[in-house]
Design a protein around this motif. Structure first.
Motif, PDB file in Angstrom:
ATOM      1  N   ARG A 153       0.859  -1.171   0.000  1.00  0.00           N
ATOM      2  CA  ARG A 153       0.000   0.000   0.000  1.00  0.00           C
ATOM      3  C   ARG A 153       0.900   1.226   0.000  1.00  0.00           C
ATOM      4  O   ARG A 153       1.810   1.332   0.826  1.00  0.00           O
ATOM      5  CB  ARG A 153      -0.891  -0.002   1.247  1.00  0.00           C
ATOM      6  CG  ARG A 153      -1.880   1.158   1.331  1.00  0.00           C
ATOM      7  CD  ARG A 153      -2.695   1.034   2.612  1.00  0.00           C
ATOM      8  NE  ARG A 153      -3.707   2.064   2.757  1.00  0.00           N
ATOM      9  CZ  ARG A 153      -4.942   1.951   2.286  1.00  0.00           C
ATOM     10  NH1 ARG A 153      -5.317   0.853   1.638  1.00  0.00           N
ATOM     11  NH2 ARG A 153      -5.811   2.931   2.458  1.00  0.00           N
ATOM     12  N   VAL A 154       0.657   2.134  -0.940  1.00  0.00           N
ATOM     13  CA  VAL A 154       1.513   3.305  -1.109  1.00  0.00           C
ATOM     14  C   VAL A 154       0.678   4.570  -0.918  1.00  0.00           C
ATOM     15  O   VAL A 154      -0.430   4.676  -1.459  1.00  0.00           O
ATOM     16  CB  VAL A 154       2.161   3.309  -2.514  1.00  0.00           C
ATOM     17  CG1 VAL A 154       2.830   4.647  -2.813  1.00  0.00           C
ATOM     18  CG2 VAL A 154       3.162   2.161  -2.638  1.00  0.00           C
ATOM     19  N   ILE A 202      -2.374   4.139  -3.414  1.00  0.00           N
ATOM     20  CA  ILE A 202      -2.431   2.961  -4.272  1.00  0.00           C
ATOM     21  C   ILE A 202      -2.578   1.778  -3.325  1.00  0.00           C
ATOM     22  O   ILE A 202      -1.669   1.488  -2.536  1.00  0.00           O
ATOM     23  CB  ILE A 202      -1.166   2.820  -5.144  1.00  0.00           C
ATOM     24  CG1 ILE A 202      -0.872   4.126  -5.888  1.00  0.00           C
ATOM     25  CG2 ILE A 202      -1.324   1.663  -6.121  1.00  0.00           C
ATOM     26  CD1 ILE A 202       0.450   4.123  -6.636  1.00  0.00           C
ATOM     27  N   LEU A 236       0.145  -2.026  -4.879  1.00  0.00           N
ATOM     28  CA  LEU A 236       1.020  -1.574  -5.943  1.00  0.00           C
ATOM     29  C   LEU A 236       1.244  -2.666  -6.986  1.00  0.00           C
ATOM     30  O   LEU A 236       1.481  -3.837  -6.642  1.00  0.00           O
ATOM     31  CB  LEU A 236       2.363  -1.128  -5.350  1.00  0.00           C
ATOM     32  CG  LEU A 236       3.317  -0.389  -6.274  1.00  0.00           C
ATOM     33  CD1 LEU A 236       2.781   1.005  -6.603  1.00  0.00           C
ATOM     34  CD2 LEU A 236       4.697  -0.284  -5.619  1.00  0.00           C
ATOM     35  N   GLN A 237       1.147  -2.285  -8.242  1.00  0.00           N
ATOM     36  CA  GLN A 237       1.406  -3.204  -9.354  1.00  0.00           C
ATOM     37  C   GLN A 237       2.648  -2.756 -10.131  1.00  0.00           C
ATOM     38  O   GLN A 237       3.051  -1.593 -10.064  1.00  0.00           O
ATOM     39  CB  GLN A 237       0.196  -3.254 -10.285  1.00  0.00           C
ATOM     40  CG  GLN A 237      -1.086  -3.701  -9.609  1.00  0.00           C
ATOM     41  CD  GLN A 237      -0.988  -5.087  -9.012  1.00  0.00           C
ATOM     42  OE1 GLN A 237      -0.666  -6.052  -9.717  1.00  0.00           O
ATOM     43  NE2 GLN A 237      -1.251  -5.207  -7.707  1.00  0.00           N
ATOM     44  N   ASP A 264       2.695   0.466 -12.109  1.00  0.00           N
ATOM     45  CA  ASP A 264       2.445   1.731 -11.410  1.00  0.00           C
ATOM     46  C   ASP A 264       3.708   2.569 -11.219  1.00  0.00           C
ATOM     47  O   ASP A 264       3.659   3.638 -10.595  1.00  0.00           O
ATOM     48  CB  ASP A 264       1.812   1.462 -10.041  1.00  0.00           C
ATOM     49  CG  ASP A 264       0.441   0.800 -10.162  1.00  0.00           C
ATOM     50  OD1 ASP A 264       0.013   0.152  -9.199  1.00  0.00           O
ATOM     51  OD2 ASP A 264      -0.183   0.949 -11.236  1.00  0.00           O
ATOM     52  N   VAL A 284       7.999   6.941  -8.086  1.00  0.00           N
ATOM     53  CA  VAL A 284       7.702   5.634  -7.504  1.00  0.00           C
ATOM     54  C   VAL A 284       8.450   4.546  -8.286  1.00  0.00           C
ATOM     55  O   VAL A 284       8.279   4.427  -9.512  1.00  0.00           O
ATOM     56  CB  VAL A 284       6.195   5.357  -7.517  1.00  0.00           C
ATOM     57  CG1 VAL A 284       5.898   3.930  -7.048  1.00  0.00           C
ATOM     58  CG2 VAL A 284       5.457   6.372  -6.653  1.00  0.00           C
ATOM     59  N   ILE A 339       9.550   0.332  -8.327  1.00  0.00           N
ATOM     60  CA  ILE A 339       9.139  -0.988  -7.853  1.00  0.00           C
ATOM     61  C   ILE A 339      10.379  -1.756  -7.424  1.00  0.00           C
ATOM     62  O   ILE A 339      11.341  -1.869  -8.195  1.00  0.00           O
ATOM     63  CB  ILE A 339       8.391  -1.772  -8.942  1.00  0.00           C
ATOM     64  CG1 ILE A 339       7.286  -0.916  -9.567  1.00  0.00           C
ATOM     65  CG2 ILE A 339       7.841  -3.079  -8.367  1.00  0.00           C
ATOM     66  CD1 ILE A 339       6.198  -0.495  -8.633  1.00  0.00           C
TER      67      ILE A 339
END
Lengths: 121, 107
Positions: B18-19, B75, B78-79, B82, B104, B106
């Protein structure tokens, strides 16, 4: 689909002018405004101003007030942004974007693909 | 002019996390706050308008909240897709202004 297609990249000398076009399709051009936003290399987004073809109103950021002119051609659903007296720090990608409002600028969707303007001697 | 600030300036998170990104305005902008995602070499894309309204076609894992001077983009999970830079923008008064962005990545 709703689309904004901008003119191609430009290379200009300091002191020159540039005119970028933005052709809209897929919606009624006069029902929305067009905002222009620029992004210098590696930097954030900067709003330059807004125009609506509904009544020709414009709203320019004071920073650009003396050097920018925004126009529209409703017969071709095209917006134009002319920036004069170019300096090296005007090097940026220039975006047009459909603005949701014909009354005052608010939010932008969708955006054009961007036009790179390089100012160099 | 209304100044917009964002925090953090960058973050790295894992898929499924969770962002939360925060945006603050220098004065009361009611709910005239919009969020965009920008990927490298691409134009920004509208995610959220009027502080909490999800733009059509944007995945429901994105949500916005806040009013006045403090706003949040969340978000929920997160995917991979994203990644990018997220900008807030105030539409309350001209000149319209953007926050400096939150990058952002990943993990």
């Amino acid at each position: 689909q709703i689309q904004l297609v901008q003119s191609g990249a430009e290379v200009k000398k300091p002191g020159a002018s540039v005119k970028v076009s933005c052709k809209a399709s897929g919606y009624t051009f006069s029902n929305y405004g067009i905002s222009w936003v620029r992004q210098a290399p590696g930097q954030g987004l900067e709003w330059m101003g807004w125009i609506t073809s509904y009544n020709g109103d414009t709203n320019y950021a004071q920073k650009f007030q003396d050097r920018v002119t925004m126009t529209t051609d409703t017969s071709t659903s095209t917006a134009y942004m002319e920036l004069r007296s170019l300096r090296s720090d005007d090097t940026a990608v220039y975006y047009c974007a459909r603005d949701i409002s014909v009354a005052a600028p608010n939010w932008f969707d969708p955006w054009g693909q961007g036009t790179l303007v390089i100012v160099s001697s | 002019d209304i100044q917009m600030t964002q925090s953090p300036s960058s973050l790295s998170a894992s898929v499924g996390d969770r962002v939360t990104i925060t945006c603050r305005a220098s004065q009361n902008i009611k709910m005239y706050l919009n969020w965009y995602q920008q990927k490298p070499g691409k134009a920004p894309n509208l995610l959220i308008y009027a502080a909490s309204s999800l733009e059509s076609g944007v995945p429901s894992r994105f949500s916005g909240s806040g009013s006045g001077t403090d706003f949040t983009l969340t978000i929920s999970s997160l995917q991979f897709e994203d990644f990018g830079t997220y900008y807030c923008q105030q539409g309350y008064s001209t000149p319209l202004t953007f926050g400096p962005g939150t990058k952002v990545d990943i993990k």
